[in-house]
Design an enzyme around this catalytic site. Sequence first.
Site, PDB file in Angstrom:
ATOM      1  N   SER A   1      -8.368   2.631  -9.284  1.00  0.00           N
ATOM      2  CA  SER A   1      -7.346   1.785  -9.854  1.00  0.00           C
ATOM      3  C   SER A   1      -5.949   2.075  -9.323  1.00  0.00           C
ATOM      4  O   SER A   1      -5.063   1.245  -9.489  1.00  0.00           O
ATOM      5  CB  SER A   1      -7.371   1.917 -11.383  1.00  0.00           C
ATOM      6  OG  SER A   1      -7.010   3.208 -11.784  1.00  0.00           O
TER       7      SER A   1
ATOM      8  N   LYS B   1       2.460   4.843 -10.295  1.00  0.00           N
ATOM      9  CA  LYS B   1       1.470   3.892 -10.798  1.00  0.00           C
ATOM     10  C   LYS B   1       2.005   3.286 -12.098  1.00  0.00           C
ATOM     11  O   LYS B   1       2.672   3.967 -12.886  1.00  0.00           O
ATOM     12  CB  LYS B   1       0.160   4.638 -11.055  1.00  0.00           C
ATOM     13  CG  LYS B   1      -1.007   3.768 -11.481  1.00  0.00           C
ATOM     14  CD  LYS B   1      -2.272   4.624 -11.556  1.00  0.00           C
ATOM     15  CE  LYS B   1      -3.501   3.812 -11.915  1.00  0.00           C
ATOM     16  NZ  LYS B   1      -4.731   4.624 -11.855  1.00  0.00           N
TER      17      LYS B   1
ATOM     18  N   SER C   1     -10.227   7.071  -9.183  1.00  0.00           N
ATOM     19  CA  SER C   1      -9.056   6.197  -9.030  1.00  0.00           C
ATOM     20  C   SER C   1      -7.946   6.740  -8.135  1.00  0.00           C
ATOM     21  O   SER C   1      -7.024   6.007  -7.777  1.00  0.00           O
ATOM     22  CB  SER C   1      -8.471   5.845 -10.394  1.00  0.00           C
ATOM     23  OG  SER C   1      -9.250   4.830 -10.987  1.00  0.00           O
TER      24      SER C   1
END
Length: 521
Positions: free
Chosen positions: A188, A107, A212
């Site tokens: 996210s 990420k 997330s």
Amino acid sequence: MASLFSLSLLLLFLSFVTAAIDDSQFTFHEATIETIHLAFAQNRLTSRQLVHFYVDRVQTLNPSLRCVLELNPDALHQADEADRLRAAAGGDGTTLGHLHGIPVLLKDSIGTDDKLNTSAGSYALLGARVARDAFVVERLRSAGAVILGKASMSEWYSVRSFEMPSGWCARGGEGLNPYVKSGDPCGSSSGSAIAVAANMVAVSLGTETDGSIICPGDHNSVVGFKPTVGLTSRAGVIPLSPRQDSIGPICRSVSDAVHVLDAIVGFDPRDEATGEAAKFIPMGGYKQFLREDGLKGKRLGIVRKPFLDSFKGSTAASAFDQHLVTFWSNGATVVDNLEIENIGIILNPAQSGEMALLLAEFKHTLNEYLGGLSNSRVKSLAEVIAFNSNNPDLEKMEEYNQDGLIAAEMTNMLDEEVVEAERRMKQLSEEGFEKLMKENELDAMVTLGADAATVLAIGGYPALTVPAGYDDNGMPFGICFGGLKGSEAKLIETAYAFEQATRMRKPPLSYSTEFHYPHYQ
Ligand SMILES: *[C@@H]1O[C@H](CO)[C@@H](O)[C@H](O)[C@H]1NC(C)=O
């Protein structure tokens, strides 16, 4: 007659040839750490070929799926190094790291001290240098992993704007769900989940503050594992909340997620919470809990209200009941229709105080993080906001405002409201989830979809989502297993046995038809 005969002979011959090729060729599609390592050991695959394949696939699919922000220019070099080490070890894999030669996507908020940027999806952080690799990256590298690149994410963990869609960032645009074009990929950690779902990388890391990892896993039909807060160090990762942030794997199987988890857990002097959580880590790691009979003797608490409400009458709701039968027939005790006290308040971040608290924590910890960067255009949240205002085209300010960042900037950790919210979060967890687990002597709470993530987020509890099916328009849904702090072993046993009994994950159709097996050098 003669020609027909020779044609059938030819067809027979051809089917032999294809069978032979299928046997000897490594299947990139749905590859697992185990199948990759087996292919390495049998000299049917190199890490270089694997990286080549994934880079190719990213270049082909990313323009539509928008899940990768950057590829690592050093990935092939790292793969070569892995191949060289393996050759030098004479094929003896036992001396090599557990993720030897395995490409990993990170990420974009997970710091790397290399050519890759670490930007939380924002242009404001391009070119900034981190002091060192994040602890989890250090651990991945020493396990032998190849860092393939950085995955897209909701910009600043969705704090950028209250109006932007989940999975959107200025640098990458809006990520696409690989199963249903109009479907929410969910953030996210959207990019990490999309990329593994569409076979663009072997495994990935995401981060979760509230949903997330669990929600993108759920929505993209992959396994998401959010460990107990502190089990994995947050040092070197762009922060949102020290109370709730956790770094964890997003993979296609429970087994892969556990292999990655084993590599990244551990004590890190740079993250205080790891000192407390290190006691949870079992001798020999978590792999020993990948047991097909893992459901036997488990007490599973089913919470329907309100998590089933949005699924009422749907394929998912009936699939869920079917899965309860699977639990039961594999030896688990199913305690149905449990309720969590104050669930309405817990799920409403304005009422619970979670929103106010997160915004304050974000400002406080982000300012610290930004202060530690070198060569950064922004050294504080206020400067991020100014950067966005001064670069409206880059940051696409016409599309989405930055009201979340502005709201965060106006907070203060010492405000009465914030202090009170922190106290309330604790109380809601103790009287809600903790009480539910203890009074019913549960090994795990089981819910449909990803909405229970908040219950587990506010208290720092672990959560694991496993693909559980697809609704009538093809949208995936998962089952979420949640447990008390440090109960990873039980969650792994439960989730792995469920996955092995059901094997619900299917690769996304639209991204497998164009699939072929070229030769990679
Ligand atoms: C990181 O960002 C800079 C722009 O500041 C860009 O030139 C560079 O190519 C980026 N790195 C990678 C690996 O894409």
